[in-house]
Enzyme design. Structure first.
Site, mmCIF file in Angstrom:
data_model
loop_
_atom_site.group_PDB
_atom_site.id
_atom_site.type_symbol
_atom_site.label_atom_id
_atom_site.label_comp_id
_atom_site.label_asym_id
_atom_site.label_seq_id
_atom_site.Cartn_x
_atom_site.Cartn_y
_atom_site.Cartn_z
ATOM 1 N N THR A 58 0.817 -1.216 0.000
ATOM 2 C CA THR A 58 0.000 0.000 0.000
ATOM 3 C C THR A 58 0.846 1.259 0.000
ATOM 4 O O THR A 58 1.939 1.283 0.572
ATOM 5 C CB THR A 58 -0.905 0.005 1.253
ATOM 6 O OG1 THR A 58 -1.521 1.286 1.364
ATOM 7 C CG2 THR A 58 -0.110 -0.236 2.525
ATOM 8 N N TYR A 90 -1.904 0.237 10.110
ATOM 9 C CA TYR A 90 -2.167 -0.439 8.838
ATOM 10 C C TYR A 90 -0.916 -0.389 7.946
ATOM 11 O O TYR A 90 -0.442 -1.415 7.451
ATOM 12 C CB TYR A 90 -3.359 0.211 8.128
ATOM 13 C CG TYR A 90 -3.510 -0.261 6.711
ATOM 14 C CD1 TYR A 90 -3.840 -1.581 6.436
ATOM 15 C CD2 TYR A 90 -3.293 0.607 5.635
ATOM 16 C CE1 TYR A 90 -3.952 -2.030 5.126
ATOM 17 C CE2 TYR A 90 -3.416 0.169 4.332
ATOM 18 C CZ TYR A 90 -3.735 -1.154 4.078
ATOM 19 O OH TYR A 90 -3.828 -1.579 2.778
#
Ligand code: UDP
Length: 329
Positions: free
Chosen positions: A117, A141
């Protein structure tokens, strides 16, 4: 060619990649615990319901299906939730990836394509991130994914396994055939939320922050069509199969749109205005996050075909309208 294990293949991005793989004749098996995915999104190949952290199950699936490539999408992805419940993220995104990697090495898996990501970059200076920009996540995250990238690099140095880590920017849109799309009802992503507003699932769209140091005060992101993103995974597979070294690549187009620009596009596509509410900033949002996107084109020969932002919105809206008629199961 061996079989490809697609973890998280019942989810949004995994299901699009699985579909493209099957369409070009690859053998696939999907492993998904259906915690956020949908059985109906698995259009091709075998399906096994289970967890990537279940070593016995993973070992059995790898052996029984003759898997030589793993594409690993299974993960939690909600940034604010990662802040309030970090261990949930470190278990599913990091610890379970460790188990999956251990089983993969033991089973002689040769290629590993990993869903990473842009959140690994945190707040990059100037708002543009190249793969050489230092990774410094600003939420659990991002860290949970960066730790998995680190494990991959270390494992690849110590074993024959080679990998491609793909750092996704803002993914939107759906299958042009209308079979699959982003189905999560509680989705938080801008284009999805705006489309839910248009179909009546939400009475308004909030803009989180209008006082950023950007041209119109709202955050700027690099929105990429899920079809182009999925195609990048097939290019990464071909790259690894041809014997090229492990690599980490941004998946974006290299151009940004502000929240207001995106919402203008949505209104234009819909042919009617949206009900927009200006709200305070959301925690953890970088003002600008746009990919430096040359490397993926150079290394993989990836050629995106769906950059048009109006097309991305049209495709997301078509899926939302389809969900209204037939909810995902
Ligand atoms: N955003 C917004 N309203 C929404 C959802 C998102 O203003 O209902 C903004 C968000 O603050 C960010 C941008 O849109 O600046 C993209 O957010 P999204 O959640 O789609 O993706 P992220 O960049 O967080 O991965």
């Amino acid at each position: 060619m061996g079989t490809i294990l697609v973890t998280g293949g019942a989810g949004y991005i995994g299901s699009h990649v699985a579909r493209q793989l099957a369409e070009r004749g690859e053998r696939i098996v999907t492993l998904d615990n259906l915690s956020t995915g949908f059985r109906s999104a698995v259009l091709h190949g075998d399906f096994v319901q289970g967890d990537t952290g279940d070593a016995a199950l993973v070992a059995r699936v790898l052996a029984e299906h003759g898997v030589d490539t793993v594409m690993h999408f299974a993960a939690h992805i909600v940034v604010p939730e990662s802040v309030t419940n970090p261990l949930k993220y470190y278990r599913n995104n990091t610890a379970n990836t460790r188990t999956l990697l251990e089983c993969s090495v033991a089973a002689g898996v040769r290629h590993f394509v990993f869903s990473s990501t842009a959140a690994v970059y945190g707040i990059p200076a100037g708002g543009a991130a190249s793969e050489d920009t230092p990774a410094l996540p600003i939420n659990p995250y991002g860290w949970s994914k960066l730790m998995s990238e680190r494990m991959l690099a270390d494992v690849a140095a110590a074993s024959p396994l080679r990998y491609a880590a793909l750092r996704y920017f803002n993914v939107a849109g759906a299958d042009p055939g209308g079979r699959i799309g982003q189905s999560t009802p509680e989705a938080t992503h801008l284009i999805k939320v705006a489309c839910q507003h248009l179909t009546g699932r939400r009475d308004r769209v909030e803009i989180f922050g209008t006082d950023y140091e950007t041209p119109d005060g709202t955050c700027v992101r690099d929105y990429i069509h899920v079809e182009d993103l999925a195609a990048a995974h097939l290019c990464a597979l071909d790259y690894l199969r041809s014997g090229e070294p492990s690599t980490t690549l941004n998946c974006g187009y290299g151009r940004g749109f502000s929240v207001r620009e995106v919402l203008d596009q949505v209104a234009r596509v819909a042919g009617r205005p949206l009900t927009i509410v200006e709200s305070p900033r959301r925690a953890g949002d970088p003002p600008r996050l746009v990919a430096s996107a040359e490397r993926i084109r150079e290394r993989l020969g990836w050629q995106p075909r769906h950059q048009d932002i109006a097309g991305i919105v049209r495709s997301a809206l078509a899926w939302e309208q389809r969900l209204l008629r037939q909810p995902a199961a």
